[in-house]
Each structure stands twice: as C-alpha cells, then as structure tokens.
Design a protein around this motif. Structure first.
Motif, PDB file in Angstrom:
ATOM      1  N   ILE A  84       2.856  33.736 -52.224  1.00 44.09           N
ATOM      2  CA  ILE A  84       3.255  32.356 -51.674  1.00 44.09           C
ATOM      3  C   ILE A  84       2.932  31.419 -52.311  1.00 44.09           C
ATOM      4  CG2 ILE A  84       3.907  30.724 -49.757  1.00 44.09           C
ATOM      5  CD1 ILE A  84       3.904  33.377 -47.961  1.00 44.09           C
ATOM      6  N   TYR A  85       3.771  30.534 -53.101  1.00 40.03           N
ATOM      7  CA  TYR A  85       3.369  29.335 -53.475  1.00 40.03           C
ATOM      8  C   TYR A  85       4.005  28.131 -52.781  1.00 40.03           C
ATOM      9  CZ  TYR A  85       0.427  28.633 -57.748  1.00 40.03           C
ATOM     10  OH  TYR A  85      -0.549  28.297 -58.626  1.00 40.03           O
ATOM     11  N   PRO A  86       3.529  26.874 -52.726  1.00 41.43           N
ATOM     12  CA  PRO A  86       4.237  25.788 -51.711  1.00 41.43           C
ATOM     13  C   PRO A  86       5.702  25.864 -51.809  1.00 41.43           C
ATOM     14  CG  PRO A  86       2.012  25.222 -52.656  1.00 41.43           C
ATOM     15  CD  PRO A  86       2.267  26.302 -53.429  1.00 41.43           C
ATOM     16  N   ALA A  87       6.249  25.584 -52.813  1.00 42.11           N
ATOM     17  CA  ALA A  87       7.654  25.593 -52.727  1.00 42.11           C
ATOM     18  C   ALA A  87       8.417  26.701 -53.829  1.00 42.11           C
ATOM     19  CB  ALA A  87       7.952  24.222 -53.658  1.00 42.11           C
ATOM     20  N   GLY A  88       7.450  27.660 -54.254  1.00 41.76           N
ATOM     21  CA  GLY A  88       8.041  28.487 -55.330  1.00 41.76           C
ATOM     22  C   GLY A  88       7.210  28.524 -56.469  1.00 41.76           C
ATOM     23  N   HIS A  89       7.570  29.515 -57.129  1.00 45.54           N
ATOM     24  CA  HIS A  89       6.575  30.107 -58.610  1.00 45.54           C
ATOM     25  C   HIS A  89       7.175  29.280 -59.560  1.00 45.54           C
ATOM     26  CE1 HIS A  89       3.462  32.652 -56.893  1.00 45.54           C
ATOM     27  NE2 HIS A  89       4.517  32.831 -55.983  1.00 45.54           N
ATOM     28  N   HIS A  90       8.551  28.999 -59.792  1.00 48.36           N
ATOM     29  CA  HIS A  90       8.867  28.091 -60.855  1.00 48.36           C
ATOM     30  C   HIS A  90       8.511  26.612 -60.804  1.00 48.36           C
ATOM     31  CE1 HIS A  90      11.509  26.204 -63.891  1.00 48.36           C
ATOM     32  NE2 HIS A  90      11.831  27.604 -64.415  1.00 48.36           N
ATOM     33  N   GLU A  91       7.955  25.967 -62.021  1.00 47.86           N
ATOM     34  CA  GLU A  91       6.957  24.839 -61.843  1.00 47.86           C
ATOM     35  C   GLU A  91       8.078  23.622 -61.473  1.00 47.86           C
ATOM     36  OE1 GLU A  91       7.354  23.296 -66.410  1.00 47.86           O
ATOM     37  OE2 GLU A  91       6.058  25.010 -66.022  1.00 47.86           O
ATOM     38  N   ALA A  92       9.382  23.984 -61.595  1.00 47.00           N
ATOM     39  CA  ALA A  92      10.406  22.945 -60.937  1.00 47.00           C
ATOM     40  C   ALA A  92      11.000  23.258 -59.923  1.00 47.00           C
ATOM     41  CB  ALA A  92      11.540  22.804 -62.255  1.00 47.00           C
ATOM     42  N   ALA A  93      10.507  24.113 -59.040  1.00 49.25           N
ATOM     43  CA  ALA A  93      10.897  24.613 -57.779  1.00 49.25           C
ATOM     44  C   ALA A  93      11.013  23.587 -56.923  1.00 49.25           C
ATOM     45  CB  ALA A  93      10.195  25.790 -57.156  1.00 49.25           C
ATOM     46  N   TRP A  94      10.237  22.825 -56.781  1.00 46.35           N
ATOM     47  CA  TRP A  94      10.254  21.412 -55.660  1.00 46.35           C
ATOM     48  C   TRP A  94      11.542  20.763 -56.099  1.00 46.35           C
ATOM     49  CZ3 TRP A  94       9.546  16.344 -56.895  1.00 46.35           C
ATOM     50  CH2 TRP A  94       9.026  15.867 -58.130  1.00 46.35           C
ATOM     51  N   ARG A  95      11.887  20.667 -57.071  1.00 48.08           N
ATOM     52  CA  ARG A  95      13.051  19.823 -57.781  1.00 48.08           C
ATOM     53  C   ARG A  95      14.471  20.454 -57.317  1.00 48.08           C
ATOM     54  NH1 ARG A  95      12.836  17.358 -63.283  1.00 48.08           N
ATOM     55  NH2 ARG A  95      14.114  16.055 -62.170  1.00 48.08           N
ATOM     56  N   TYR A  96      14.445  21.694 -57.096  1.00 52.00           N
ATOM     57  CA  TYR A  96      15.658  22.450 -56.947  1.00 52.00           C
ATOM     58  C   TYR A  96      16.376  22.086 -55.488  1.00 52.00           C
ATOM     59  CZ  TYR A  96      19.008  26.312 -57.058  1.00 52.00           C
ATOM     60  OH  TYR A  96      20.058  27.262 -56.925  1.00 52.00           O
ATOM     61  N   PRO A  97      17.619  21.859 -55.317  1.00 48.40           N
ATOM     62  CA  PRO A  97      18.162  21.623 -54.091  1.00 48.40           C
ATOM     63  C   PRO A  97      17.968  22.726 -53.012  1.00 48.40           C
ATOM     64  CG  PRO A  97      19.875  21.048 -56.001  1.00 48.40           C
ATOM     65  CD  PRO A  97      18.648  21.721 -56.273  1.00 48.40           C
ATOM     66  N   GLY A  98      17.707  24.138 -53.270  1.00 51.56           N
ATOM     67  CA  GLY A  98      17.497  24.961 -52.256  1.00 51.56           C
ATOM     68  C   GLY A  98      16.116  25.010 -51.836  1.00 51.56           C
ATOM     69  N   SER A  99      15.313  24.359 -52.267  1.00 50.52           N
ATOM     70  CA  SER A  99      13.675  24.417 -52.026  1.00 50.52           C
ATOM     71  C   SER A  99      13.621  23.409 -50.638  1.00 50.52           C
ATOM     72  CB  SER A  99      12.719  24.059 -53.190  1.00 50.52           C
ATOM     73  OG  SER A  99      13.094  24.756 -54.122  1.00 50.52           O
ATOM     74  N   ALA A 100      12.362  23.747 -50.362  1.00 52.30           N
ATOM     75  CA  ALA A 100      12.083  22.741 -49.043  1.00 52.30           C
ATOM     76  C   ALA A 100      10.812  21.918 -49.244  1.00 52.30           C
ATOM     77  CB  ALA A 100      11.897  23.491 -47.850  1.00 52.30           C
ATOM     78  N   PRO A 101      10.614  21.006 -50.451  1.00 55.48           N
ATOM     79  CA  PRO A 101       8.978  20.498 -50.640  1.00 55.48           C
ATOM     80  C   PRO A 101       8.604  19.774 -49.397  1.00 55.48           C
ATOM     81  CG  PRO A 101      10.961  19.391 -51.782  1.00 55.48           C
ATOM     82  CD  PRO A 101      11.500  20.604 -51.217  1.00 55.48           C
ATOM     83  N   ASP A 102       9.636  19.083 -48.636  1.00 55.37           N
ATOM     84  CA  ASP A 102       9.088  18.348 -47.354  1.00 55.37           C
ATOM     85  C   ASP A 102       8.373  19.256 -46.627  1.00 55.37           C
ATOM     86  OD1 ASP A 102      11.782  19.625 -47.267  1.00 55.37           O
ATOM     87  OD2 ASP A 102      11.865  18.612 -45.292  1.00 55.37           O
ATOM     88  N   ARG A 103       8.438  20.466 -46.515  1.00 58.34           N
ATOM     89  CA  ARG A 103       7.839  21.250 -45.465  1.00 58.34           C
ATOM     90  C   ARG A 103       6.367  21.910 -46.361  1.00 58.34           C
ATOM     91  NH1 ARG A 103      11.321  25.805 -42.620  1.00 58.34           N
ATOM     92  NH2 ARG A 103       9.332  25.230 -40.927  1.00 58.34           N
ATOM     93  N   VAL A 104       5.909  21.588 -47.053  1.00 57.09           N
ATOM     94  CA  VAL A 104       4.917  22.319 -47.833  1.00 57.09           C
ATOM     95  C   VAL A 104       3.569  22.048 -47.263  1.00 57.09           C
ATOM     96  CG1 VAL A 104       6.125  22.725 -49.951  1.00 57.09           C
ATOM     97  CG2 VAL A 104       4.537  20.719 -49.640  1.00 57.09           C
ATOM     98  N   LEU A 105       3.563  21.271 -46.191  1.00 55.08           N
ATOM     99  CA  LEU A 105       2.295  21.042 -45.438  1.00 55.08           C
ATOM    100  C   LEU A 105       2.550  21.402 -43.988  1.00 55.08           C
ATOM    101  CD1 LEU A 105       1.108  17.607 -46.745  1.00 55.08           C
ATOM    102  CD2 LEU A 105      -0.061  19.910 -47.179  1.00 55.08           C
TER     103      LEU A 105
END
Length: 458
Positions: free
Chosen positions: A14-35
């Motif tokens: 598990i990496y915070p938003a995913g392992h691709h370096e741009a994962a946090w920018r992808y619409p299917g990710s949840a960067p607002d929940r990584v904490l």
C-alpha cells in the motif's frame, strides 16, 4: 518449480494513493483520504477478503525531495499497522523499520507488541535506509556509507533476535493458585557486547505468538543479498525481466542453502504493478493515461538522486546520455541504481521513455493486459523459478487493487495457484514457515528408540 501443493504468496503493498507517481492526479484515486485510517482499513479488509498473505507498508525517516509532485509522505508504520490490526483478523502486517536509525531494543519492543496485539501477524521489513537526507534528522553530519550500514544491520538483527528469544515460551505462567506470574528462570539477559551495540536485556515483554515476527528484507545489492540469505524469510525485490528474476531467485536460494537454511523457507516476492483492462488495448490505454499525467521534474529528481546525474537542461526526447552517469562506488552499490542502468543499457531509451518506465512503480515490474494475461504472466514467473509470489503494487487505489482482486485472483484460484481460504491464523502460517524455538530453551531430546521385542523361540 511445480512441486505439489506449492501456492503463490501475495502481499498488497500500500502506497498512499497508489504506486504510479501520478496516481494522486487520476480521477479514480482518493488523495483526499490518504491521512484517513478508515481508507487503509478498508483496503486491508479487501485484501483479507481476497485471502492475501499480508499488507506491506513502506517507510523512510526523511521527507522525500519530490513531495511537490507526488504523494510520497510517510505515515509512521507501527501506529498505522496497529490501526489495521484492530480492523482485520487474519491478514499479515508487514512494516518497514531501519537498522540505521532505530536502536535494537526499541524496535524489538515495537514489533513484539504488534505481534501480540495482532495475535501473530507481524512482519519486519529490514532496511538500511538509502536516503542520505535522513542523517540530519538524527544528529548525524553524514549518512553512513553502504558497507557500514550493512555491517550495522547484521549485528542489529542478531541483537533483536536474541531479545525476541529472551523469554522462553513457558516463561509466562500466570498461576493464581501458586502466586507465580512468570518463571524468572526462563527469562534471560542476552548480555550482548558487540562492535556496535551493548544490550543487556531481557526484553520487557513476553515471547510473541510467532516466536519472532517474520523477517522480510528489501535490498538486492550484494550486501543486501548476503543479509537476506542469513536472516530473511521473505524477500521483496525488483526485476524488469523474467530472466533477471530467475537469476536472482536461483542465487538467493543458493546463498540461503550455503548458510545452512532451507531454501523453501525463503520466499522471493518481486514487485508487480498491473494495469488491467477488459482488452489489452484498454489496459495499455490506461497505462498511457497515467504516464501523460506525470510531471518530468519529479522523475528527473529521482534520476538525480539515484544515478547522480542532473538532466534538467536536456531535451527529454533525446537518447539518455549514458556517459554522464558518474562512477561513484557508493551510488553504484545500490540495487536501484543497477536496475535503472540495466534498463538504459538494454533498451537505449530516450529520457522521456525512461521517465515513463520508472513512473509506474519506481523500477518494479509494470505490466498491462487482460485478467487472463496478467494471470498467465504471474503463473509463468511462479512455475519457472522466478518468484514464490508477488508484492502487488496497484497503480492507483482503490480501483487498481479492486480490479486485481475481483478479476485476477479468481483465475489464480481456479488454476489451483492461490488459496481460497486461510488455513492458519499467523503470518508464519500463511507463508508456510515454522515457529522458531528460543535459543535459550533446552534442546529437544528425541525419545529413545524402542527396539521391537524379540520373538519367543518356537
């Protein structure tokens, strides 16, 4: 490699938003929940429902230089894994801790506590820390060099092992009738006096459910392989090709045997980051979408840190200037350096192509295809001596993992390659590892052999 009943081992890394370096920018990710701990608890429960061996959590004691462009901060793993432990029942809990920036006694307490609180599901990912900027966070002027870090790691693991053994299994008595809580004759000082550590012991917590948490190791340099062959029970490694993976697999099993260990009790688990689509074209299109979201500044900083070369003024579409990589023994010794240089020498990419190759999972194996194709590739690596299983590294979360769990895992199960139910309760059970005896326990004396009674003469 197709021994009867041999089955894959799968961890969710598990990496915070995913392992691709741009994962946090992808619409299917949840960067607002990584904490948000409930985000990680949900992921761990999904991995447990898919019967994964463990969740794996990376850590490093410094803020990455490239936090401007990617979600690469670090939550503290013992707190994080404790939150996962209370939300799950069976799945293993592997956390990273550095032998360079911990002390053995503190680390032994932390992992023993986690093993108790999780009823035997803890694993320690042993690292020596490659980030030079960690030194100033611990009162050091400079990061110790590669060889020094590994020399410390060997003695560090030895001390921790002694501390975990310092209580025999029978030491905790808890007998209200006699008034004896613990048998102090079975609790032992370790009296370690080595080159780097002086630790009296014993540990101030009883022997944990697994005897010792599972030892995991994540370095593939020569020093890393030597450490793994002596101690590791699972090895997290990175390979771009099946031939490279087979070579590493054979080498580490040979080294383990030379250390007097059973090679089958050393699980080799390469990283795998799959892009999954209903067709191969759809999977490749998804991978391109992610690569188009990358920011070159992020990847260039990674190359500067790992390879020691600054390419900020270069045309990204020119061939990678191999001649600019410095001959620096400290850099050259790193396994990630060797992996990236291998890509450059083998594929002769442009700078941009190399940035995209590394964007998916920092040098781990990235593959795109249908669920059947992904399962075929996993089976090939597993059955031909390249892997005992994989650390699954979804490009983005949670959707990247959901696609693997819902579409790839059932194929592996139908082929008899992966469990459909847990058969044990501890991480050692999942990996098929024995529970070690304390070194202080009396040796097991085999029962005397009884000769058959002589027959009476006729």
């Amino acid at each position: 490699m197709t021994t009867p009943n041999r089955q894959l081992h799968l961890n969710l890394f598990i990496y915070p938003a995913g392992h691709h370096e741009a994962a946090w920018r992808y619409p299917g990710s949840a960067p607002d929940r990584v904490l948000d701990i409930t985000y990680y608890q949900e992921l761990a429960r999904r991995a447990e429902a898919a019967k994964f061996d463990a969740v794996f959590f990376a850590d490093g004691p410094a803020l990455p230089d490239n936090i401007r462009y990617a979600s690469r901060f670090r939550l503290e793993p013992f707190t994080w894994l404790s939150g996962i432990a209370v939300a799950t029942e069976r799945i293993g809990l592997i956390g990273t801790a550095s032998t360079t920036y911990f002390e053995p006694y503190n680390l032994a307490r932390l992992f023993a506590s986690l093993d108790h609180l999780s009823r035997g599901r803890a694993g320690w990912n042993i690292v020596t820390t490659g980030a030079a900027n960690a030194a100033q966070n611990f009162g050091l002027d400079e990061h110790p060099v590669h060889a020094e870090r590994y020399a410390r790691a060997h003695e560090f693991v030895d001390v921790v092992t002694k501390l975990w053994d310092s209580w025999e299994d029978e030491a905790l008595v808890v007998d209200p009738e006699s008034g004896v809580f613990a048998d102090t004759d079975r609790i032992h000082p370790i009296d370690h006096a080595g080159k780097l550590f002086r630790v009296r012991g014993p540990l101030n917590i009883p022997r944990s459910p697994q005897g010792r948490p599972v030892y995991v190791q994540a370095g593939s340099s020569e020093d890393g392989k030597a450490l793994a062959a002596r101690y590791a029970e699972a090895i997290f490694t990175a390979h771009q090709t099946i031939d490279s993976a087979r070579s590493f697999y054979a080498d580490i099993k040979r080294r383990a045997k030379a250390e007097g260990r059973d090679p089958d009790q050393v699980k080799v688990l390469p990283g795998l980051s799959p892009f999954i689509g209903s067709t191969e074209a759809e999977a490749l299109r998804l991978q391109r979408e992610f690569n188009e979201l990358t920011q070159p500044e992020y990847g260039l900083e990674q190359l500067r840190r790992v390879l020691g070369v600054d390419l900020s003024g270069h045309d990204l579409d020119e061939p990678f200037p191999r001649e600019l990589i410095p001959d620096d023994p400290e850099l050259n010794a790193g396994s990630r350096f060797q992996l990236i240089v291998g890509i450059i020498d083998r594929e002769r990419p442009t700078i941009r192509q190399l940035l995209h190759r590394l964007a998916g999972a920092r040098g781990h194996w990235v593959t795109a295809g249908t669920p059947e194709q992904i399962a075929d590739r996993i089976e090939e690596w597993f059955t031909t001596g390249a892997a005992d299983g994989f650390n699954v590294m979804p490009p983005y979360l949670t959707g990247g993992f959901d696609a693997f769990a819902e579409h790839v895992v059932p194929i592996l199960q139908r082929r008899g390659l992966f469990r459909t139910e847990y058969t044990g309760t501890t991480l050692r059970d999942h990996y098929g590892l024995p529970r070690p005896r304390s070194r202080f326990a009396a040796p097991v004396v085999p029962a005397p052999r009884r000769e058959p009674a002589a027959s009476a003469p006729a």
